[in-house]
Design a protein around this motif. Structure first.
Motif, PDB file in Angstrom:
ATOM      1  N   ASN A 152       0.826  -1.201   0.000  1.00 22.05           N
ATOM      2  CA  ASN A 152       0.000   0.000   0.000  1.00 22.05           C
ATOM      3  C   ASN A 152       0.862   1.253   0.000  1.00 22.05           C
ATOM      4  O   ASN A 152       2.082   1.186   0.188  1.00 22.05           O
ATOM      5  N   TYR A 211      -4.355   7.698   1.215  1.00 27.43           N
ATOM      6  CA  TYR A 211      -3.963   6.302   1.413  1.00 27.43           C
ATOM      7  C   TYR A 211      -4.519   5.462   0.277  1.00 27.43           C
ATOM      8  O   TYR A 211      -5.712   5.525  -0.043  1.00 27.43           O
ATOM      9  N   ASN A 215      -5.044   1.665  -1.203  1.00 27.18           N
ATOM     10  CA  ASN A 215      -5.118   0.250  -0.836  1.00 27.18           C
ATOM     11  C   ASN A 215      -4.846  -0.607  -2.073  1.00 27.18           C
ATOM     12  O   ASN A 215      -5.738  -0.851  -2.887  1.00 27.18           O
ATOM     13  N   SER A 269      -3.834  -3.692  -1.816  1.00 28.62           N
ATOM     14  CA  SER A 269      -3.989  -5.087  -1.411  1.00 28.62           C
ATOM     15  C   SER A 269      -5.210  -5.702  -2.091  1.00 28.62           C
ATOM     16  O   SER A 269      -6.076  -4.987  -2.613  1.00 28.62           O
ATOM     17  N   LEU A 310     -10.780  -2.998   3.098  1.00 23.30           N
ATOM     18  CA  LEU A 310     -10.366  -2.583   4.436  1.00 23.30           C
ATOM     19  C   LEU A 310     -11.522  -1.861   5.122  1.00 23.30           C
ATOM     20  O   LEU A 310     -11.942  -0.795   4.676  1.00 23.30           O
ATOM     21  N   LEU A 348      -8.849   1.525   9.275  1.00 22.50           N
ATOM     22  CA  LEU A 348      -7.458   1.904   9.061  1.00 22.50           C
ATOM     23  C   LEU A 348      -6.782   2.057  10.418  1.00 22.50           C
ATOM     24  O   LEU A 348      -7.424   2.453  11.392  1.00 22.50           O
ATOM     25  N   TYR A 391      -0.024  -2.180   6.207  1.00 23.85           N
ATOM     26  CA  TYR A 391      -0.872  -3.353   5.973  1.00 23.85           C
ATOM     27  C   TYR A 391      -0.151  -4.204   4.935  1.00 23.85           C
ATOM     28  O   TYR A 391       0.122  -3.746   3.822  1.00 23.85           O
TER      29      TYR A 391
END
Length: 657
Positions: free
Chosen positions: A62, A87, A89, A91, A95, A98, A208
């Protein structure tokens, strides 16, 4: 690895004897099956962390980008800030919440870090005082958040989408800057003004990753683990204060004089240190572009995991150009008070910084940032991307060693983004290893060999000085959680043992060529990414073409000691050949390849290497070596390069047949 002629190797006959080790009078603790067990890696490589130690084809991480605004009130010693965090993500997971690091909360009286060792902190602050948190994928929404010690959880109304979903957080906050008790961030008075060393100064996204999901270890004493991104930051201070920040200064014409801008341009192309602001100019209004109010210093640092800065009206400031191997240029600079001036002290700090960066860049990986700063304060040796906080009183070799070490951290863990909170040895140990060699090359070895408090702690032979660590039954292993390592063992296990282990790997096990190739490949593949310990072990195994699981198991996962003895040596004849029959025994749990020296009666010496495979099946062995003349004595590890717990049994006089 040492080389031998083919005829010599063909003339070496090996045979085992189970009785040889008994001649030492000590029972052997060595178990070949334990050291060389084939089951080392706990899981197979996968598409994220490949079996060869590289990032796999589906590797992801990330990203966190920051726009930061901070104002320092020099009367109340308070920093007020706003952090706008974008931010991303990347992945494959949605999510629902956070996590962020709030490291300033470690200074609160109720912080968990107060209970780590039982020692009473000299002072406290209220940590981060959060005055507002909003999220804004489309429009600003008051966030639902909770704070636990040094972590903040933001609970999202709608999950953040995987594979590229973004969200923006805006956090308003303030905190009292800790004084000398801050350790890694502080302020201190000098004769010409106060120096501020500002770090851990904004809420930071937790990582993460595919190994653990959210990495939410509290900030106790170990250091940091952050994602990469661009950090655009502005610091507002009184007009007479210089902000020494890493990254590109975006508004030099606002915060610098024309003369200072010209001097910086000259320094960028100079191998010699150029004075940007001299001691005589401190306190002179002409050295500042305005003479009242405040100035806002605006910096941009790209692809970084963190940013810190120094601020003071007391700084002398100098700089020099840095030549990088890819044809690019950077600049080394130092800021320090008059108390630190002089060529015997900080007058050479920029020279030390420049030399270290150029060496590390040529040897391992090019330095990625436009500026590197050496800042003098009381943090006394702390690293951040592009800036070091070193000691006001450091001089000579101590200043060179701490400079090389702290800028070396820009390779580990700032470029190779390992998790310092779980695996401090991948940070401190790797960096201690690379700066050993920096001492050897700087100014033709002016400060070599490196024997500071992080390597060879008593100033002697590291192979001997590691032995008390190995024979101490209470000493934990390198793989112990950093916060769980007692202070007695922190330097030996986090700095010294892993660094010396890499020296053994380079100089005694693999040889410089194979080690350097594999290590450089590891750095290149994991630059600006997050390796796990097994990635490093696999990368070295594959890049060097050697199954080193015996070494990883014994040196990193265990604290096994080493003791190999010469138990017997006899001159003999085999037909027309003069030979010497030598018996060896492995008396403890560790093994290494070892050099053996045969001193001949004619005054010459003959050497060969006993490979680690000697100990794959047996605790003892006898070998027959052809020699041109009768032998006088036999010594294993004659140069004392291995951490042998008992050197008294390393030498044996040779008897007649």
């Amino acid at each position: 690895m040492r080389k031998h002629s083919l005829s010599f190797l063909c003339g070496m006959a090996l045979c085992a004897t189970g009785a040889a080790y008994a001649q030492t009078g000590a029972a052997s603790q060595y178990q070949p099956a334990a050291l060389f067990s084939p089951v080392f890696y706990t899981q197979n490589g996968d598409a994220i962390h490949a079996a060869n130690g590289n990032p796999g084809p589906q590797y992801w991480q990330n990203r966190a980008d920051y726009r930061l605004h901070a104002t320092i009130d020099t009367t109340s010693k308070e920093l007020t800030g706003t952090a706008i965090i974008t931010y991303t993500n990347n992945s494959p997971d949605s999510l629902e919440y956070l996590w962020l690091n709030l490291d300033q909360n470690t200074y609160r009286s109720d912080a968990r870090s107060n209970f780590l060792t039982g020692a009473t902190a000299p002072a406290h602050t209220n940590g981060f005082v959060i005055t507002g948190v909003t999220t804004s994928p489309n429009a600003a929404v008051q966030a639902n958040y909770t704070i636990t010690d040094t972590r903040m959880q933001v609970r999202l109304a709608k999950p953040l989408a995987p594979k590229g979903g973004t969200i923006t957080l805006q956090i308003s906050y303030h905190y009292t800057i800790p004084g000398a008790f801050g350790g890694r961030t502080d302020y201190v008075a000098t004769s010409k003004g106060t120096i501020y060393e500002i770090a851990q100064w904004f809420p930071h996204m937790c990582v993460y990753d595919a190994a653990r999901g959210w990495n939410t270890l509290p900030y106790l004493a170990s250091e940091f683990y952050y994602d990469y991104g661009d950090i655009d930051y502005t610091v507002t201070v009184p007009w007479d204060i210089i902000v020494a920040g890493p990254g590109d200064l975006l508004n030099p014409e606002t915060v610098l004089t024309k003369q200072q801008i010209a001097r910086l341009a000259q320094a960028r192309n100079s191998d010699k240190t150029i004075m940007i602001r001299s001691a005589a100019e401190i306190g002179d209004p002409a050295s500042r572009p305005v003479h009242s109010g405040t100035l806002s210093w605006h910096y941009l640092m790209k692809n970084t995991r963190d940013v810190a800065f120094g601020a003071s009206g007391a700084y002398i400031w100098d700089a020099a150009g840095v030549r990088l191997p890819n044809g690019k240029k950077s600049m080394a600079m130092s800021v320090y008070p008059v108390e630190s001036a002089g060529n015997e002290a900080w007058g050479r700090a920029t020279e030390y910084l420049k030399g270290s960066i150029e060496y590390f860049s040529e040897k391992w990986f090019p330095y990625p940032y436009s500026v590197a700063i050496n800042e003098a304060g009381i943090a006394g040796g702390m690293e951040y991307p592009g800036i070091l906080f070193d000691g006001i009183t450091d001089k000579g070799k101590e200043l060179f060693w701490v400079t090389a070490h702290e800028i070396g951290h820009n390779w580990f863990p700032m470029i190779v983004g390992s998790d310092e909170r779980r695996f401090a040895w991948m940070d401190e140990g790797f960096n201690t290893f690379i700066d050993i060699y920096a001492s050897d090359v700087f100014n033709k070895g002016e400060y070599a060999p490196k024997r500071d408090a992080e390597y060879a702690e008593g100033g002697g032979n590291p192979a001997d000085e590691i032995v008390p660590v190995l024979v101490d039954p209470a000493c934990p292993s390198i793989m112990t959680a950093p916060d769980a390592i007692p202070e007695k063992y922190r330097h030996p296990l986090t700095y010294f043992k892993p660094a010396f282990g890499l020296v053994l790997l380079r100089e005694q096990i693999l040889g410089a060529d194979r080690f350097d190739y594999a290590f450089k490949q590891y750095i290149a593949h994991w630059a600006f990414k997050h390796p796990q310990p097994e990635d490093f072990f696999r990368a070295m195994d594959n890049g060097a073409g050697e199954d080193l699981s015996w070494f990883w198991r014994s040196w990193f996962y265990n604290n096994w000691r080493y003791d190999v003895a010469v138990t017997n040596a006899v001159n003999a004849k085999e037909g027309n050949r003069q030979v010497v029959r030598i018996s060896f025994a492995n008396l403890d749990k560790q093994a290494f390849p070892a050099v053996v020296d045969i001193a001949l009666l004619n005054g010459t010496h003959q050497r060969f290497t006993l490979p680690v495979e000697t100990w794959l099946q047996q605790k003892a062995t006898t070998i027959t070596i052809p020699v041109p003349a009768a032998a006088d004595k036999v010594t294993i590890d004659p140069d004392a390069k291995l951490p042998d717990a008992d050197r008294s049994n390393n030498v044996k006089a040779v008897s007649g047949e």
